[in-house]
Scaffold this motif. Structure first.
Motif, mmCIF file in Angstrom:
data_model
loop_
_atom_site.group_PDB
_atom_site.id
_atom_site.type_symbol
_atom_site.label_atom_id
_atom_site.label_comp_id
_atom_site.label_asym_id
_atom_site.label_seq_id
_atom_site.Cartn_x
_atom_site.Cartn_y
_atom_site.Cartn_z
ATOM 1 N N ASN A 65 27.657 27.638 42.977
ATOM 2 C CA ASN A 65 28.432 28.398 43.838
ATOM 3 C C ASN A 65 29.913 27.363 44.031
ATOM 4 O O ASN A 65 29.841 26.226 44.402
ATOM 5 C CB ASN A 65 27.927 28.549 45.152
ATOM 6 C CG ASN A 65 27.631 29.790 45.283
ATOM 7 O OD1 ASN A 65 27.513 30.878 44.568
ATOM 8 N ND2 ASN A 65 26.841 30.167 46.334
ATOM 9 N N GLY A 66 30.959 28.200 44.088
ATOM 10 C CA GLY A 66 32.159 27.557 44.376
ATOM 11 C C GLY A 66 32.898 26.784 42.958
ATOM 12 O O GLY A 66 33.778 26.400 43.059
ATOM 13 N N THR A 67 32.135 26.964 41.758
ATOM 14 C CA THR A 67 32.887 26.428 40.593
ATOM 15 C C THR A 67 33.979 27.172 40.209
ATOM 16 O O THR A 67 34.197 28.384 40.274
ATOM 17 C CB THR A 67 31.732 26.615 39.476
ATOM 18 O OG1 THR A 67 30.581 26.043 39.981
ATOM 19 C CG2 THR A 67 32.178 26.137 38.093
ATOM 20 N N ILE A 84 36.796 31.883 40.541
ATOM 21 C CA ILE A 84 35.746 31.242 41.196
ATOM 22 C C ILE A 84 34.513 31.927 40.768
ATOM 23 O O ILE A 84 34.461 33.036 41.063
ATOM 24 C CB ILE A 84 35.966 31.022 42.852
ATOM 25 C CG1 ILE A 84 37.183 30.027 42.955
ATOM 26 C CG2 ILE A 84 34.565 30.089 43.214
ATOM 27 C CD1 ILE A 84 37.661 30.050 44.306
ATOM 28 N N TRP A 85 33.322 31.099 40.511
ATOM 29 C CA TRP A 85 31.908 31.536 40.446
ATOM 30 C C TRP A 85 31.352 31.578 41.819
ATOM 31 O O TRP A 85 31.232 30.324 42.367
ATOM 32 C CB TRP A 85 31.049 30.892 39.449
ATOM 33 C CG TRP A 85 29.822 31.339 39.483
ATOM 34 C CD1 TRP A 85 28.614 30.711 39.859
ATOM 35 C CD2 TRP A 85 29.213 32.447 38.786
ATOM 36 N NE1 TRP A 85 27.587 31.430 39.623
ATOM 37 C CE2 TRP A 85 27.959 32.269 39.076
ATOM 38 C CE3 TRP A 85 29.688 33.773 38.116
ATOM 39 C CZ2 TRP A 85 27.042 33.410 38.261
ATOM 40 C CZ3 TRP A 85 29.069 34.501 37.544
ATOM 41 C CH2 TRP A 85 27.625 34.444 37.774
ATOM 42 N N ASN A 86 31.079 32.817 42.467
ATOM 43 C CA ASN A 86 30.706 32.578 43.780
ATOM 44 C C ASN A 86 29.307 33.744 44.044
ATOM 45 O O ASN A 86 29.730 34.968 43.868
ATOM 46 C CB ASN A 86 31.828 33.111 44.911
ATOM 47 C CG ASN A 86 31.438 32.612 46.245
ATOM 48 O OD1 ASN A 86 30.555 31.829 46.637
ATOM 49 N ND2 ASN A 86 32.550 33.117 47.053
ATOM 50 N N ASN A 87 28.485 33.158 44.603
ATOM 51 C CA ASN A 87 27.052 33.998 44.930
ATOM 52 C C ASN A 87 26.898 35.030 43.554
ATOM 53 O O ASN A 87 26.746 36.080 43.800
ATOM 54 C CB ASN A 87 27.376 34.863 45.978
ATOM 55 C CG ASN A 87 27.353 33.964 47.240
ATOM 56 O OD1 ASN A 87 26.788 32.814 47.469
ATOM 57 N ND2 ASN A 87 28.329 34.186 48.186
ATOM 58 N N ASP A 96 41.034 34.696 44.111
ATOM 59 C CA ASP A 96 41.820 35.009 45.420
ATOM 60 C C ASP A 96 43.287 34.970 44.924
ATOM 61 O O ASP A 96 43.531 33.926 44.164
ATOM 62 C CB ASP A 96 41.523 33.691 46.413
ATOM 63 C CG ASP A 96 40.045 33.936 46.658
ATOM 64 O OD1 ASP A 96 39.730 34.914 47.208
ATOM 65 O OD2 ASP A 96 39.158 32.636 46.898
ATOM 66 N N GLN A 104 41.756 39.346 47.455
ATOM 67 C CA GLN A 104 40.664 38.933 46.524
ATOM 68 C C GLN A 104 40.172 39.972 45.624
ATOM 69 O O GLN A 104 39.794 41.080 46.229
ATOM 70 C CB GLN A 104 39.111 38.419 47.522
ATOM 71 C CG GLN A 104 38.240 37.679 46.595
ATOM 72 C CD GLN A 104 37.079 37.371 47.585
ATOM 73 O OE1 GLN A 104 36.435 38.002 47.899
ATOM 74 N NE2 GLN A 104 37.069 36.029 47.547
ATOM 75 N N GLU A 157 37.464 41.328 42.759
ATOM 76 C CA GLU A 157 36.135 41.185 42.252
ATOM 77 C C GLU A 157 35.811 42.176 40.904
ATOM 78 O O GLU A 157 36.024 43.377 41.281
ATOM 79 C CB GLU A 157 35.041 41.265 43.282
ATOM 80 C CG GLU A 157 33.610 41.097 42.886
ATOM 81 C CD GLU A 157 32.728 41.484 43.949
ATOM 82 O OE1 GLU A 157 31.520 41.759 43.801
ATOM 83 O OE2 GLU A 157 32.815 41.229 45.110
#
Length: 165
Positions: free
Chosen positions: A106-108, A128-131, A137, A153, A155
């Motif tokens: 997460n957060g990469t 970012i890769w998140n969940n 952003d 943001q 997605e």
């Protein structure tokens, strides 16, 4: 549906230091356009630093079209005043979505987009890769106005049965 590639969820977080268009403040809202699609946030009364936290979703069939954003001041007895505009490309986000990212922490940070004269970014934008999702952003500097930025943001949402990327 046969031309649909996926959906773009745009989380319109907030406006920062927006222009005053009424006597001492403004009643801002955001309009997002892409091709023939048009979506709006709610109006925030008497605030030049509004927190919208509104989710707007575009159907994406053409990756080359820019997303256009315009901020307006709601007026009761006259036409709404324009408070600036910006636009952005979704290419960098789409390229990140196409990568095989499963298993990353997460957060990469996948990639960064730098502000330039070719975009409306006011600062570096991280994808970012998140969940288990790819998100981007961004802070957009509004054009054609004396001041203001909008924080978003993005997605990408896969749609089962769509053409996909």
């Amino acid at each position: 549906m046969e031309n649909l590639l996926g959906l773009l969820r745009i989380h319109v977080q907030r406006g920062v230091n927006l222009a005053v268009r009424d006597v001492v403040s403004s009643d801002p809202y955001v309009v997002i356009r892409m091709g023939k699609q048009k979506l709006k946030t709610r109006v925030i009364k008497k605030n030049v630093n509004p927190e919208w936290n509104d989710d707007l979703t575009l159907s994406i069939a053409d990756l080359s079209l820019p997303v256009k954003l315009t901020v307006y001041d709601r007026d009761t007895f006259s036409l709404d005043d324009k408070m600036g505009d910006a636009e952005f490309e979704i290419g960098p986000l789409v390229n990140a979505v196409k990568m095989s990212l499963e298993g990353r922490p997460n957060g990469t940070i996948i990639t960064k987009v730098q502000p330039s004269r070719q975009n409306c970014l006011s600062q570096e934008s991280c994808i970012i890769w998140n969940n288990g999702k790819v998100v981007q952003d961004m802070f957009l500097r509004l054009r054609n106005v004396e001041t203001g930025e909008v924080e978003l943001q993005l997605e990408w949402i896969h749609v089962p049965g769509s053409r996909g990327l």
